[in-house]
Write a protein that holds these residues in place. Structure first.
Motif, short mmCIF file in Angstrom:
data_model
loop_
_atom_site.label_atom_id
_atom_site.label_comp_id
_atom_site.label_asym_id
_atom_site.label_seq_id
_atom_site.Cartn_x
_atom_site.Cartn_y
_atom_site.Cartn_z
N GLU B 264 26.01 -38.96 -4.06
CA GLU B 264 26.14 -39.38 -2.66
C GLU B 264 25.96 -40.88 -2.55
N PHE B 265 25.04 -41.39 -3.35
CA PHE B 265 24.69 -42.79 -3.22
C PHE B 265 25.72 -43.71 -3.85
N PHE B 266 26.03 -43.47 -5.13
CA PHE B 266 26.88 -44.41 -5.86
C PHE B 266 28.36 -44.12 -5.67
N THR B 267 28.74 -42.84 -5.65
CA THR B 267 30.17 -42.52 -5.59
C THR B 267 30.66 -42.43 -4.15
N ASN B 268 29.96 -41.63 -3.33
CA ASN B 268 30.40 -41.46 -1.93
C ASN B 268 29.90 -42.57 -1.02
N ARG B 269 28.96 -43.35 -1.50
CA ARG B 269 28.32 -44.41 -0.72
C ARG B 269 27.85 -43.89 0.64
N ASP B 270 27.36 -42.64 0.63
CA ASP B 270 26.80 -42.07 1.85
C ASP B 270 25.29 -42.16 1.78
N TRP B 271 24.76 -43.34 2.15
CA TRP B 271 23.33 -43.58 1.99
C TRP B 271 22.48 -42.68 2.89
N PRO B 272 22.88 -42.45 4.15
CA PRO B 272 22.04 -41.57 4.99
C PRO B 272 21.90 -40.16 4.42
N VAL B 273 22.99 -39.56 3.92
CA VAL B 273 22.87 -38.22 3.35
C VAL B 273 22.02 -38.25 2.08
N ALA B 274 22.22 -39.28 1.24
CA ALA B 274 21.39 -39.40 0.03
C ALA B 274 19.92 -39.48 0.41
N SER B 275 19.60 -40.26 1.46
CA SER B 275 18.20 -40.41 1.89
C SER B 275 17.64 -39.08 2.39
N ALA B 276 18.44 -38.37 3.21
CA ALA B 276 17.97 -37.08 3.72
C ALA B 276 17.72 -36.11 2.57
N THR B 277 18.62 -36.11 1.57
CA THR B 277 18.45 -35.24 0.41
C THR B 277 17.14 -35.58 -0.32
N ALA B 278 16.86 -36.89 -0.45
CA ALA B 278 15.64 -37.31 -1.13
C ALA B 278 14.40 -36.89 -0.36
N VAL B 279 14.44 -37.01 0.99
CA VAL B 279 13.29 -36.64 1.80
C VAL B 279 12.99 -35.15 1.63
N VAL B 280 14.04 -34.32 1.66
CA VAL B 280 13.84 -32.87 1.49
C VAL B 280 13.30 -32.56 0.09
N LEU B 281 13.84 -33.24 -0.93
CA LEU B 281 13.36 -33.04 -2.30
C LEU B 281 11.87 -33.34 -2.38
N LEU B 282 11.47 -34.44 -1.76
CA LEU B 282 10.06 -34.84 -1.76
C LEU B 282 9.20 -33.76 -1.12
N ALA B 283 9.70 -33.22 0.00
CA ALA B 283 8.96 -32.17 0.70
C ALA B 283 8.80 -30.95 -0.20
N ILE B 284 9.86 -30.62 -0.98
CA ILE B 284 9.77 -29.47 -1.89
C ILE B 284 8.73 -29.73 -2.97
N LEU B 285 8.69 -30.98 -3.47
CA LEU B 285 7.81 -31.29 -4.60
C LEU B 285 6.35 -31.35 -4.20
N VAL B 286 6.08 -31.56 -2.91
CA VAL B 286 4.69 -31.63 -2.45
C VAL B 286 4.03 -30.26 -2.61
N VAL B 287 4.84 -29.17 -2.49
CA VAL B 287 4.29 -27.81 -2.53
C VAL B 287 3.50 -27.55 -3.83
N PRO B 288 4.12 -27.72 -5.04
CA PRO B 288 3.32 -27.46 -6.25
C PRO B 288 2.13 -28.40 -6.38
N LEU B 289 2.26 -29.64 -5.89
CA LEU B 289 1.15 -30.59 -5.98
C LEU B 289 -0.04 -30.12 -5.18
N VAL B 290 0.22 -29.60 -3.98
CA VAL B 290 -0.86 -29.12 -3.12
C VAL B 290 -1.54 -27.92 -3.78
#
Lengths: 272, 304
Positions: B264-290
């Motif tokens: 999304e970031f490099f090929t499609n240059r869709d930065w907002p979608v790439a950012s949203a994807t990263a935010v959701v990924l981060l939210a998923i990763l917080v679960v095992p950490l907690v």
């Protein structure tokens, strides 16, 4: 009884250890051997040769990328060593202070954060403040990534240190800060050196964060290698990879000697 | 004691520089990611709208706030591409972590039972590959797995297969790469807990008539659980966001989430979608950490 039980298990144990280590090392050994292969084909052994190393010397894009990577690694490792040591001192000696949890959280988060996220967040910051992307942005990104590794090494060293030396200096009238610089700092210097080298190798290794934070025309060595690897295996890549492995081996030997120096002074060594 | 009190002042001053650095280059960037994940894609430089311009005055700032939308997140939920990528990432990380545990445990166990003087050497041997470049280690496997590479040559030479198999661009190749790259991360925390185990416990179990296998399950495994937790966490979380290994070794028909962000970031240059994807990924990763944090707290409390 327990000794016989241990010996009974040890054959399986030894097999597990041997297989594990073989799995870790064989691919790299094969890579190194094939970098000296005179033949263009990977399957054909054409005898020993330095042909691919000579071709590497003519690959200017690769050499420029290597130079860029070495500069970034040296610069970011130095910054990470300074900041990481300061953080270690704060965590080991400052006791409880306001925001300590946030501090250690931010410090250690890059250890497990996927590189794609770290790279993306930093890039968005650099774009938002309109920073020119290149050497400095990659250096800042790598400093942020690697300082926690320096902190881990230095903090464990500080924890293992005999505090009575510092206290003796202060009992003799030395102000605390000066006692730290004159007594403690020399003792943790090997740990800082080991942390610097760890930061250096991590910076040299990084592809993802560098890809996000660099600008056009300033590719680092992993970026360059990655774009070549995507097109397939080339003998020159074997050669450059062998050179990197050789450099990193030297750094590791230096780092372990720095740690040995620490333990030679009579305290437990900082685990790397 | 007096020394501790005397030095805390300067030591607190030492925190200032790294604190500011991390706030600026670690915390603040997350604010930007969240903001851009709420923006719209635009053909511009930078490629998103709205851009907050402090110089343009209060009214335009308020207007810019009004333009923020949740569209990117709606897209993530509605488009199968993203859901499948998240699912695949978690599944791949789970499988790879399981294989890592199955391979790493015997190795760490053997290391912990070595004579003391060999243990340091064994640990060094496991750490060294961790220092060698990630990319080089993946590349080393491309060398071996490619169509006319070493593995196929050996397999055909031994008569195990009649024609070369294609290993590259398969999930098998990806799992080999993942296990290979993350093995030290699994072995080291396991070794750290196993080497601290008191051998007298196993002797006691044996004296009480416990068979070695049973003693292993009843004594060794429970004691090593903190190491298992740390190793699983150190492998699972980065693998979920892994980019290089699936990109170079797996096929291109199913993407992991790290690859999707990259694309999304490099090929499609869709930065907002790439950012949203990263935010959701981060939210998923917080679960095992907690979960891990909670387990650790419970353990500390249990020790008291």
């Amino acid at each position: 009884m327990a000794a016989t039980a241990a010996r009974g298990l040890s054959r399986i144990n030894m097999a597990a250890l041997a297989l594990g280590l073989a799995f870790l090392y064989l691919p790299i050994v094969i890579l190194v051997i094939y970098s000296f292969n005179a033949s263009q084909l990977v399957t054909v052994w054409g005898g020993w040769s330095l042909r691919w190393y000579r071709e590497l010397l003519n690959d200017e894009a690769m050499l420029a990328a290597a130079w860029m990577s070495l500069r970034v690694a040296a610069m970011s490792a130095t910054a990470a060593a300074v900041l990481g040591t300061l953080a270690a001192v704060a965590l080991a000696r400052a006791g409880a202070f306001r925001g300590r949890t946030l501090f250690s959280g931010m410090l250690y988060a890059p250890l497990v954060m996927p590189e794609v996220i770290t790279g993306l967040t930093l890039l968005l910051l650099f774009v938002a403040v309109n920073a020119e992307r290149g050497f400095w942005t990659v250096t800042i990104a790598h400093t942020t990534l690697t300082m926690c590794f320096v902190t881990v090494v230095v903090q464990s060293r500080l924890g293992a240190l005999d505090r009575s030396l510092e206290e003796a200096a202060m009992d003799l009238g030395c102000p605390p800060a000066r006692a730290f610089v004159a007594v403690t700092l020399p003792l943790i210097l090997p740990a800082i050196a080991a942390g610097w080298m760890l930061a250096f190798t991590l910076s040299l290794d990084d592809l993802v964060i560098a890809s996000f934070t660099t600008g056009p025309g300033s590719a680092t060595l992993p970026i360059r290698i990655y774009s070549e690897v995507r097109l397939g295996v080339k003998p020159q890549i074997n050669a450059i990879c062998t050179l990197i492995v050789a450099l990193l081996t030297l750094v590791i030997i230096a780092a372990s000697m720095a740690t040995k120096l620490t333990s030679a002074r009579g305290e437990s060594a900082a685990p790397l | 004691m007096s020394a501790r009190r005397l030095f805390t002042g300067p030591a607190r001053l030492a925190a200032i520089a790294p604190y500011l650095w991390l706030a600026l280059f670690f915390l603040v960037p997350f604010g930007f990611v969240i903001k851009i994940s709420l923006s719209q894609t635009a053909v511009a430089q930078p490629p998103y709208l709205p851009v907050f311009d402090l110089a343009a005055g209060w009214d335009s700032l308020v207007a810019a706030f009004g333009e923020l939308t949740l569209d990117n997140y709606r897209l993530l939920v509605s488009d199968n591409l993203y859901l499948l990528a998240y699912l695949r990432s978690v599944m791949v990380a789970f499988t790879a972590t399981l294989i890592l545990l199955l391979i790493g445990y015997p190795v760490a166990y053997a290391m912990a039972r070595l004579p003391r003087r060999w243990q340091a050497t064994a640990m060094m041997l496991v750490i060294i590959p961790f220092w060698t470049s990630f990319l080089i280690r993946v590349y080393a496997w491309i060398n071996i797995l490619q169509h006319d590479g070493l593995l196929n040559t050996v397999l055909v030479g031994l008569g195990i297969v009649s024609a070369p198999l294609s290993w590259l661009a398969t999930d098998t190749a990806m799992y080999i790469g993942l296990v290979y790259s993350y093995l030290p991360f699994m072995i080291l925390p396991l070794y750290a807990t196993l080497s601290k185990m008191d051998g007298a416990l196993l002797e006691a179990a044996a004296d009480l008539g416990c068979s070695p296998v049973k003693a292993f399950w009843l004594v060794t495994v429970p004691i090593s659980l903190p190491g298992v937790g740390a190793g699983v966490l150190l492998c699972f979380i980065p693998i979920v966001g892994e980019f290089v290994i699936p990109d170079l070794l797996a096929g291109s028909d199913a993407l992991m989430i790290g690859q999707t962000i990259w694309l999304e970031f490099f090929t499609n240059r869709d930065w907002p979608v790439a950012s949203a994807t990263a935010v959701v990924l981060l939210a998923i990763l917080v679960v095992p950490l907690v979960f891990y944090e909670r387990a650790q707290m419970r353990q500390i409390e249990g020790r008291r």
